[in-house]
Design a protein around this motif. Sequence first.
Motif, PDB file in Angstrom:
ATOM      1  N   ASP A 151      33.288  41.615  40.842  1.00  0.00           N
ATOM      2  CA  ASP A 151      33.696  42.930  41.357  1.00  0.00           C
ATOM      3  C   ASP A 151      33.435  44.018  40.329  1.00  0.00           C
ATOM      4  OD1 ASP A 151      34.491  42.009  43.813  1.00  0.00           O
ATOM      5  OD2 ASP A 151      36.605  41.812  43.252  1.00  0.00           O
ATOM      6  N   LEU A 152      33.741  43.734  39.075  1.00  0.00           N
ATOM      7  CA  LEU A 152      33.523  44.705  38.004  1.00  0.00           C
ATOM      8  C   LEU A 152      32.038  45.026  37.861  1.00  0.00           C
ATOM      9  CD1 LEU A 152      34.454  46.341  35.498  1.00  0.00           C
ATOM     10  CD2 LEU A 152      34.096  44.243  34.193  1.00  0.00           C
ATOM     11  N   ILE A 153      31.205  43.998  37.846  1.00  0.00           N
ATOM     12  CA  ILE A 153      29.763  44.215  37.704  1.00  0.00           C
ATOM     13  C   ILE A 153      29.230  45.030  38.879  1.00  0.00           C
ATOM     14  CG2 ILE A 153      27.522  43.037  37.671  1.00  0.00           C
ATOM     15  CD1 ILE A 153      28.942  40.765  36.110  1.00  0.00           C
ATOM     16  N   LEU A 190      40.038  31.317  36.628  1.00  0.00           N
ATOM     17  CA  LEU A 190      39.846  31.611  38.047  1.00  0.00           C
ATOM     18  C   LEU A 190      39.950  33.114  38.311  1.00  0.00           C
ATOM     19  CD1 LEU A 190      39.490  30.500  40.929  1.00  0.00           C
ATOM     20  CD2 LEU A 190      41.969  30.396  41.071  1.00  0.00           C
ATOM     21  N   ALA A 191      40.924  33.772  37.706  1.00  0.00           N
ATOM     22  CA  ALA A 191      41.092  35.214  37.882  1.00  0.00           C
ATOM     23  C   ALA A 191      39.894  35.974  37.333  1.00  0.00           C
ATOM     24  CB  ALA A 191      42.374  35.680  37.192  1.00  0.00           C
ATOM     25  N   ALA A 192      39.404  35.562  36.185  1.00  0.00           N
ATOM     26  CA  ALA A 192      38.220  36.217  35.615  1.00  0.00           C
ATOM     27  C   ALA A 192      37.002  35.966  36.492  1.00  0.00           C
ATOM     28  CB  ALA A 192      37.970  35.713  34.197  1.00  0.00           C
ATOM     29  N   GLY A 193      36.896  34.775  37.036  1.00  0.00           N
ATOM     30  CA  GLY A 193      35.757  34.435  37.885  1.00  0.00           C
ATOM     31  C   GLY A 193      35.718  35.228  39.170  1.00  0.00           C
TER      32      GLY A 193
END
Length: 97
Positions: A14-16, A6-9
Amino acid sequence: MGLTVLAAGTSVPDLILCVIVSRMGKGDMAVSSSIGSNIFDILVGLPIPWLVYTLVPRLPGTVTIQTNGLWKSMVVMIIMMVVIVAMVHCQGWKMTR
């Protein structure tokens, strides 16, 4: 494991976005996006679930989650948010190298 996914999702988009905007030469937008999403998470993402939790009556099968370290984490996040906003304000709301 589920919380990590969930945190990565929520962080990967945002990173991209920040990478794309930075490559377009708009570093201010990338920084404001990363800071803005964290401020939104602190001011909206944390309080709304707790508000719903306190307003909805407890159901028989409800799972209680212990939150011993939550206050400490919230205080650290709020202090970091205040420091970042203060630093940007001291720079005249402009990004510098």
